[in-house]
Design a protein around this motif. Structure first.
Motif, PDB file in Angstrom:
ATOM      1  N   UNK A 121     -15.921  44.386 -20.701  1.00  0.00           N
ATOM      2  CA  UNK A 121     -14.380  44.203 -20.815  1.00  0.00           C
ATOM      3  C   UNK A 121     -13.790  45.434 -21.353  1.00  0.00           C
ATOM      4  N   UNK A 122     -14.469  45.979 -22.432  1.00  0.00           N
ATOM      5  CA  UNK A 122     -14.048  47.316 -22.932  1.00  0.00           C
ATOM      6  C   UNK A 122     -14.078  48.181 -21.925  1.00  0.00           C
ATOM      7  N   UNK A 123     -15.119  48.247 -21.159  1.00  0.00           N
ATOM      8  CA  UNK A 123     -15.658  49.564 -19.872  1.00  0.00           C
ATOM      9  C   UNK A 123     -14.996  49.149 -18.857  1.00  0.00           C
ATOM     10  N   UNK A 124     -14.088  48.269 -18.701  1.00  0.00           N
ATOM     11  CA  UNK A 124     -13.448  48.081 -17.158  1.00  0.00           C
ATOM     12  C   UNK A 124     -11.852  48.428 -17.452  1.00  0.00           C
ATOM     13  N   UNK A 144      -8.940  47.647 -14.587  1.00  0.00           N
ATOM     14  CA  UNK A 144      -8.606  47.273 -13.388  1.00  0.00           C
ATOM     15  C   UNK A 144     -10.077  47.293 -12.475  1.00  0.00           C
ATOM     16  N   UNK A 145      -9.810  48.195 -11.545  1.00  0.00           N
ATOM     17  CA  UNK A 145     -11.120  48.331 -10.731  1.00  0.00           C
ATOM     18  C   UNK A 145     -11.911  49.619 -10.916  1.00  0.00           C
ATOM     19  N   UNK A 146     -11.556  50.379 -12.260  1.00  0.00           N
ATOM     20  CA  UNK A 146     -12.248  51.427 -12.584  1.00  0.00           C
ATOM     21  C   UNK A 146     -13.310  51.160 -13.858  1.00  0.00           C
ATOM     22  N   UNK A 147     -14.587  51.938 -13.657  1.00  0.00           N
ATOM     23  CA  UNK A 147     -15.509  51.727 -14.692  1.00  0.00           C
ATOM     24  C   UNK A 147     -15.560  52.901 -15.439  1.00  0.00           C
ATOM     25  N   UNK A 148     -15.662  52.611 -16.604  1.00  0.00           N
ATOM     26  CA  UNK A 148     -15.572  53.819 -17.708  1.00  0.00           C
ATOM     27  C   UNK A 148     -16.773  54.147 -18.443  1.00  0.00           C
ATOM     28  N   UNK A 149     -17.600  53.526 -18.067  1.00  0.00           N
ATOM     29  CA  UNK A 149     -19.174  53.723 -18.476  1.00  0.00           C
ATOM     30  C   UNK A 149     -19.744  55.305 -17.815  1.00  0.00           C
TER      31      UNK A 149
END
Length: 341
Positions: free
Chosen positions: A233-236, A238-243
Motif C-alpha cells: 500500500x505504501x508503494x502504490x 492510484x495506478x502508479x508503482x513507487x518501488x
C-alpha cells in the motif's frame, strides 16, 4: 469461453484476546478438506509452484519467532503482549486462530484448500493476521511507557525483513504502542467444482482449460504480501508503482503499472521469464488465458525486491520449464482470447 479470474484477498487484521524451522514458504494441508489428499496431481502442481517461488527468494532476513509473548519491565511496572494468528479456513471459509505464533527463521506458513467459488473465480489468496491480548501494571505513566517500550524492543513478529503486512498501534493504559507485523501465515484456496482445471504441471496445458500451476503461483505470491500488505500500500499511488526495482524493469517508470483494483500488475503487462528470457505476461496481472501456463518473470521478481524480499541472482529453471520447451519447440503454441474481470 469460460471467464477466468484470479482474486486477491485483503490483508486481515485480527485484534483479540488470546491466552522445526524451515527457510521457505511452507504449505500446510491440515485444512484442505481432502481436496489435495484425493488429487495428488493438483498437490504436485501446487508444490511445484511454491518450490519455484522458494527458489527465487532468499529468506535469510526473515527472523525466527521463538516466543509469542513479548514483555517489558521498568522498576515495578510491566507490560505484557500475548500474540496470536488468524487466517481464513481455506475449505470452510471460517476464521481460525492460532495461539502459538512461533515460527522458524525464514518460515512462512500457508494454509491451503479448496471450496466452491462463484464463477468466474478460480482461486483466492492473501496473508493472515496477527493480534494480541495485553496486560499491564504500573506505578506511574512514565514507568509504564518505559515498560511498553521495552516490550516493543523485544518483539519478534516484525521479523526484520520482507514486507510489513500490517501495523497495530494503540494504547495500553496511558502508554502508547506500535507493532509492525512481517510475513507469518497466509491462506489460499482453489475452486473445488471447476471442471476445466488442467492439474498436471508436467504436461502442456490443454486447450480450453485453466492451468492449476499458474493459479497456485499467483495466489501464493498474494499470500506472502503481493497486493495485500502495508508495504504494498505504501508503494502504490492510484495506478502508479513507487518501488524502484520494478520500475527499472518497466522501462524506468511505474506510471500505470498497477491495475485499477490496486492488487495486481496491470492486465497484459509483459516481461521476460527468469528461466530463459522468453517474453510473457507477468504472473501477477489479474487474469490468465485458457490453455496457457505462466512462469515467474523478471518483473514479478522485481516487485518481490520492492517488497523487501531478498531474491537470488542465479535462478534455477522452474520445475515445469522443460515440458514447456518441448511444446514450443514442437511449434504448438495456442493462445486463446484473453478473459477479463
Amino acid at each position: 469461453m469460460k471467464q477466468l479470474f484470479i482474486a486477491a484477498l485483503a490483508s486481515l487484521i485480527w485484534l483479540g484476546q488470546t491466552s522445526q524451522s524451515q527457510a521457505e514458504v511452507v504449505i500446510d494441508y491440515s485444512n484442505d478438506g481432502g481436496f489435495f489428499t484425493s488429487n495428488t496431481t493438483a498437490k504436485a502442481a501446487l508444490e511445484a509452484a511454491v518450490s519455484d517461488i522458494n527458489a527465487v527468494i532468499d529468506f535469510v532476513n526473515i527472523g525466527a519467532i521463538t516466543n509469542d509473548v513479548t514483555s517489558g519491565v521498568d522498576g515495578s511496572s510491566f507490560a505484557n503482549f500475548d500474540f496470536g494468528y488468524s487466517y481464513t479456513h481455506p475449505s470452510a471459509g471460517t476464521m481460525q486462530t492460532i495461539n502459538d505464533t512461533t515460527l522458524g527463521a525464514g518460515e512462512i506458513k500457508i494454509f491451503v484448500g479448496a471450496r466452491n467459488l462463484a464463477p468466474p473465480t478460480l482461486g483466492q489468496g492473501g496473508p493472515g493476521g496477527v493480534g494480541f491480548g495485553a496486560s499491564s501494571s504500573s506505578t506511574s505513566a512514565a514507568s509504564l511507557q518505559a515498560a511498553v517500550n521495552n516490550a516493543m524492543s523485544n518483539e519478534q513478529h516484525s521479523r526484520g525483513g520482507g514486507p510489513t503486512m500490517n501495523t497495530a498501534s494503540g494504547s495500553l493504559g496511558s502508554a502508547s504502542y506500535s507493532f509492525d507485523f512481517g510475513p507469518t501465515v497466509g491462506n489460499l484456496w482453489f475452486d473445488s467444482v471447476d471442471t476445466s482445471w488442467h492439474f498436471d504441471h508436467t504436461t502442456p496445458v490443454a486447450s480450453g482449460t485453466s492451468d492449476f500451476y499458474t493459479v497456485a503461483l499467483h495466489e501464493t505470491l498474494h499470500a506472502i504480501g503481493f497486493g495485500g500488505s502495508a508495504t504494498w500500500n505504501d508503494l502504490t499511488s492510484g495506478t502508479a508503482w513507487l518501488g524502484t526495482e520494478a520500475n527499472l524493469i518497466n522501462n524506468g517508470t511505474g506510471i500505470g503499472l498497477i491495475d485499477v483494483g490496486g492488487a495486481h500488475i496491470t492486465d497484459g503487462t509483459m516481461s521476460l521469464t527468469i528461466a530463459d528470457g522468453t517474453m510473457q505476461e507477468a504472473v501477477m496481472d489479474p487474469s490468465i488465458t485458457d490453455g496457457t501456463r505462466k512462469y515467474l518473470t523478471e518483473l514479478d521478481v522485481a516487485f518481490l525486491r520492492d517488497l523487501n524480499y531478498i531474491t537470488v541472482t542465479a535462478v534455477p529453471e522452474p520445475s515445469t520449464f522443460a515440458t514447456f520447451m518441448v511444446l514450443v519447440s514442437g511449434g504448438v503454441c495456442i493462445r486463446r482470447r484473453r478473459s477479463t474481470i
